[in-house]
Design a protein around this motif. Sequence first.
Motif, PDB file in Angstrom:
ATOM      1  N   ARG A  96      -5.232  15.771  -3.267  1.00  0.00           N
ATOM      2  CA  ARG A  96      -5.435  16.195  -4.641  1.00  0.00           C
ATOM      3  C   ARG A  96      -4.114  16.636  -5.311  1.00  0.00           C
ATOM      4  O   ARG A  96      -4.124  17.414  -6.249  1.00  0.00           O
ATOM      5  N   ASP A  97      -3.000  16.127  -4.853  1.00  0.00           N
ATOM      6  CA  ASP A  97      -1.711  16.369  -5.489  1.00  0.00           C
ATOM      7  C   ASP A  97      -1.401  15.214  -6.438  1.00  0.00           C
ATOM      8  O   ASP A  97      -1.631  14.041  -6.101  1.00  0.00           O
ATOM      9  N   PHE A  98      -0.884  15.537  -7.610  1.00  0.00           N
ATOM     10  CA  PHE A  98      -0.542  14.505  -8.590  1.00  0.00           C
ATOM     11  C   PHE A  98       0.881  13.990  -8.297  1.00  0.00           C
ATOM     12  O   PHE A  98       1.847  14.766  -8.339  1.00  0.00           O
TER      13      PHE A  98
ATOM     14  N   LEU B  29     -14.896  13.866  -5.027  1.00  0.00           N
ATOM     15  CA  LEU B  29     -14.503  14.214  -6.391  1.00  0.00           C
ATOM     16  C   LEU B  29     -15.667  14.335  -7.367  1.00  0.00           C
ATOM     17  O   LEU B  29     -15.444  14.585  -8.549  1.00  0.00           O
ATOM     18  N   ALA B  30     -16.885  14.126  -6.909  1.00  0.00           N
ATOM     19  CA  ALA B  30     -18.048  14.232  -7.824  1.00  0.00           C
ATOM     20  C   ALA B  30     -18.139  15.656  -8.334  1.00  0.00           C
ATOM     21  O   ALA B  30     -17.770  16.614  -7.630  1.00  0.00           O
ATOM     22  N   PRO B  31     -18.594  15.825  -9.543  1.00  0.00           N
ATOM     23  CA  PRO B  31     -19.188  14.831 -10.480  1.00  0.00           C
ATOM     24  C   PRO B  31     -18.157  14.200 -11.407  1.00  0.00           C
ATOM     25  O   PRO B  31     -18.529  13.629 -12.414  1.00  0.00           O
TER      26      PRO B  31
ATOM     27  N   VAL C 294      -7.466   7.079  -8.525  1.00  0.00           N
ATOM     28  CA  VAL C 294      -6.752   7.432  -7.288  1.00  0.00           C
ATOM     29  C   VAL C 294      -5.870   6.248  -6.911  1.00  0.00           C
ATOM     30  O   VAL C 294      -6.351   5.092  -6.853  1.00  0.00           O
ATOM     31  N   TRP C 295      -4.592   6.535  -6.610  1.00  0.00           N
ATOM     32  CA  TRP C 295      -3.652   5.453  -6.255  1.00  0.00           C
ATOM     33  C   TRP C 295      -4.056   4.775  -4.955  1.00  0.00           C
ATOM     34  O   TRP C 295      -4.399   5.424  -3.979  1.00  0.00           O
ATOM     35  N   LEU C 296      -3.967   3.425  -4.992  1.00  0.00           N
ATOM     36  CA  LEU C 296      -4.091   2.603  -3.788  1.00  0.00           C
ATOM     37  C   LEU C 296      -2.730   1.962  -3.486  1.00  0.00           C
ATOM     38  O   LEU C 296      -1.829   1.960  -4.325  1.00  0.00           O
ATOM     39  N   GLY C 297      -2.619   1.392  -2.316  1.00  0.00           N
ATOM     40  CA  GLY C 297      -1.381   0.712  -1.940  1.00  0.00           C
ATOM     41  C   GLY C 297      -1.367  -0.733  -2.389  1.00  0.00           C
ATOM     42  O   GLY C 297      -1.092  -1.627  -1.565  1.00  0.00           O
TER      43      GLY C 297
ATOM     44  N   ALA D 163     -11.135   3.875  -9.338  1.00  0.00           N
ATOM     45  CA  ALA D 163     -11.955   4.916  -9.961  1.00  0.00           C
ATOM     46  C   ALA D 163     -12.840   5.554  -8.908  1.00  0.00           C
ATOM     47  O   ALA D 163     -13.406   4.879  -8.041  1.00  0.00           O
ATOM     48  N   SER D 164     -12.966   6.880  -8.957  1.00  0.00           N
ATOM     49  CA  SER D 164     -13.703   7.581  -7.909  1.00  0.00           C
ATOM     50  C   SER D 164     -15.224   7.489  -8.092  1.00  0.00           C
ATOM     51  O   SER D 164     -15.970   7.757  -7.144  1.00  0.00           O
TER      52      SER D 164
END
Length: 323
Positions: free
Chosen positions: A192-194, A231-233, A238-241, A300-301
């Motif tokens: 959860r770090d930006f 991460l709901a609701p 979220v970054w992917l590789g 998207a989560s």
Amino acid sequence: MQAAWLLGALVVPQLLGFGHGARGAEREWEGGWGGAQEEEREREALMLKHLQEALGLPAGRGDENPAGTVEGKEDWEMEEDQGEEEEEEATPTPSSSPSPSPTPEDIVTYILGRLAGLDAGLHQLHVRLHALDTRVVELTQGLRQLRNAAGDTRDAVQALQEAQGRAEREHGRLEGCLKGLRLGHKCFLLSRDFETQAAAQARCTARGGSLAQPADRQQMEALTRYMRAALAPYNWPVWLGVHDRRAEGLYLFENGQRVSFFAWHRAPRPELGAQPSASPHPLSPDQPNGGTLENCVAQASDDGSWWDHDCQRRLYYVCEFPF
């Protein structure tokens, strides 16, 4: 010197006796012989004086004038004055006498003395130079030892850093598998770090993994359920590789492999019987739509769809670790 004294002891009495005899004859032969006797007496006194000066004897005043006559006294004073004048003439005055010119021997002696002084100074310089050379050698050896010690310390520090890196990677891998999602031979852990996409990849690598690279749709669906539950609701990208930085439209994983499937977001379709819209939905357009400005992929989560974003955007990220 002893021979001179002996000669004086033999000759002086005879001359003195000769003087006394001449004076007795003067008393006996007074008259016409007086002038000749006076000249003879002066010659005798002068000869005696010269002899005494040659032999270095003191002047005998009583012998020359035994009777104490006025003439003998005057003669004696005249002789003293003459002797003093001769001594004054014989004594050189420092002011009037010229300084003697140096001889070749004096010049050679002076030059040799100067050369000896220069040689002594040169010897001292050699001694100091030798001391400096010794000090330089000692300092060089000390510097070499310090360099060796610094090299050993650098190697030790590097070894410690490598060991620390291995420990951190092992710790990250264990943490990812213990706290995250384990799926087959992979473990996924949400952070959860930006971070930007590159910084997120660097942090995952430092912990012994990389950004998530779902190899098939089964892994993609499992990753979607994991992020939705975490991460709901809310709905967070979220970054992917996954990226197409090398060439536009050519999507690759961080390990360089080509992506074999996609889950791009699509705008909602109109219901049956409704007229299709000529323009796409402004809030959910079809992806990818960023062109060369958006080259990195985020998931998207809420529904697991893929969106392309600017790689410098700061988002959550998910790492994967080998198990």
